[in-house]
Design an enzyme around this catalytic site. Structure first.
Site, PDB file in Angstrom:
ATOM      1  N   TYR A 124      47.092   0.918 -20.260  1.00 40.77           N
ATOM      2  CA  TYR A 124      47.952   0.098 -19.268  1.00 40.77           C
ATOM      3  C   TYR A 124      47.878   0.609 -17.790  1.00 40.77           C
ATOM      4  O   TYR A 124      47.573  -0.439 -17.110  1.00 40.77           O
ATOM      5  CB  TYR A 124      49.575   0.114 -19.858  1.00 40.77           C
ATOM      6  CG  TYR A 124      50.336  -0.378 -18.840  1.00 40.77           C
ATOM      7  CD1 TYR A 124      50.306  -1.770 -18.495  1.00 40.77           C
ATOM      8  CD2 TYR A 124      51.241   0.683 -17.993  1.00 40.77           C
ATOM      9  CE1 TYR A 124      51.211  -2.274 -17.583  1.00 40.77           C
ATOM     10  CE2 TYR A 124      52.311  -0.100 -16.992  1.00 40.77           C
ATOM     11  CZ  TYR A 124      52.032  -1.458 -16.816  1.00 40.77           C
ATOM     12  OH  TYR A 124      53.125  -2.025 -15.837  1.00 40.77           O
ATOM     13  N   THR A 151      51.593  -0.621 -11.072  1.00 39.84           N
ATOM     14  CA  THR A 151      52.531   0.278 -11.554  1.00 39.84           C
ATOM     15  C   THR A 151      52.404   1.476 -11.337  1.00 39.84           C
ATOM     16  O   THR A 151      51.270   2.051 -10.857  1.00 39.84           O
ATOM     17  CB  THR A 151      52.259  -0.051 -13.227  1.00 39.84           C
ATOM     18  OG1 THR A 151      53.064   1.184 -13.819  1.00 39.84           O
ATOM     19  CG2 THR A 151      50.968   0.131 -13.438  1.00 39.84           C
TER      20      THR A 151
END
Length: 334
Positions: free
Chosen positions: A145, A121
């Protein structure tokens, strides 16, 4: 190149994983899927694809599956993906994204799977000082995250240096849209992706769209993101697998985006255009862990792979998402 390997897709019943399954099959690969179905859907997997309901951290299960299906490559999508939730519940993210990935990688090494493609990501960059952001920009995640994904990237690099496995890390920017043929799409209830939320609102499934922050240092004050069509992203995974097979000594870390950004308001304008409606927009406070702007420098993937995006058009992305949202209502009987 020798016969194409069978690919294990983890999280293959989820949004991006299910598109990768279709792209692999369209490219002539045999596919097996493992998914614990906490957020994925069994119906998203074609009936002729071998499916195992289970968890990637269950090493005896995974290793038996790798051997039984003669797996030659793993595409790893399984994980948790909601940034604000990661801030509220960091241990969930370090468990689901870091610890479970470690188990999966160990299983791959034990069984001798030679290729590993990892769903990472742009959150690994945190709040970048430059935009567009390059692959060698500092990795300074501002939420668990992003950090949980960066930990897996580091593990892969270390493992590939010690064992006969090569890898490709693909750092996604904002994934949106749906399969143009209507075979799968973003189906998760309560999803937080902006375009998903906006088309739900357009179809009356939500009363409004929350705009989180209007005071960012951007042209209109709302967050700017690089939106990539999920089918273009899936095709990048297939090309990554081809590249890993072609040169087993080479590893890749690549941004996946189009290299241009749209603000929240510009996206909502696009949804208004496509639907010929006006969605109710309600400005709220910023969310924890949201950078003002996140746009990819995608020159490296364009140079390394013969990747030719087919859907790099915001209105097209929105129209595919809308068509899937309508079909999803039929699937669920809404």
């Amino acid at each position: 190149m020798s016969e194409k390997p069978t690919v294990l897709v983890t999280g293959g019943a989820g949004y991006i994983g299910s598109h990768a399954v279709l792209a692999l099959r369209d490219a002539g690969y045999r596919v097996a899927v493992i998914d614990n179905l906490t957020t994925g859907f069994r119906w998203a997997i074609p009936e002729d694809v071998h499916f195992t309901q289970g968890d990637i951290s269950d090493q005896p299960l995974v290793e038996a599956l790798l051997k039984e299906q003669n797996i030659g490559a793993i595409m790893h999508f399984a994980g948790s993906i909601i940034v604000p939730e990661s801030v509220e519940n960091p241990l969930k993210y370090y468990h689901n994204n870091s610890a479970k990935s470690r188990n999966l990688i160990e299983s791959a090494v034990r069984v001798g799977v030679p290729h590993f493609i990892f769903s990472s990501t742009a959150a690994t960059y945190g709040t970048p000082e430059e935009s567009p952001v390059r692959e060698d920009s500092p990795k300074l995640p501002i939420n668990p995250y992003g950090m949980s994904k960066l930990m897996t990237e580091i593990m892969l690099a270390d493992v590939a240096a010690a064992h006969p496995i090569n890898f490709c890390v693909l750092r996604y920017f904002n994934v949106a849209g749906a399969d143009p043929q209507g075979r799968t799409g973003q189906s998760t209830a309560g999803a937080t992706h902006l375009i998903k939320v906006a088309v739900e609102a357009a179809l009356g499934k939500r009363s409004h769209v929350a705009v989180f922050g209007s005071d960012f240092d951007t042209p209109d004050g709302t967050g700017v993101r690089d939106y990539i069509h999920v089918s273009d992203l899936a095709s990048a995974h297939v090309l990554a697998l081809d590249a890993l097979q072609a040169d087993k000594t080479k590893n890749y870390t690549l941004n996946c985006g189009y290299g241009r950004g749209f603000s929240v308001m510009e996206v909502l304008d696009a949804v208004d255009r496509v639907t010929n409606m006006t969605i109710d927009r309600r400005v709220e406070g910023r969310r924890a862990g949201d950078p003002a702007s996140l746009i990819s420098d995608n020159r490296r993937i364009m140079a390394e792979f013969p990747w030719q995006p087919q859907h790099a058009d915001l209105d097209k992305i929105v129209s595919h998402a809308l068509a899937w949202e309508r079909k999803l209502g039929d699937i669920r009987g809404e």
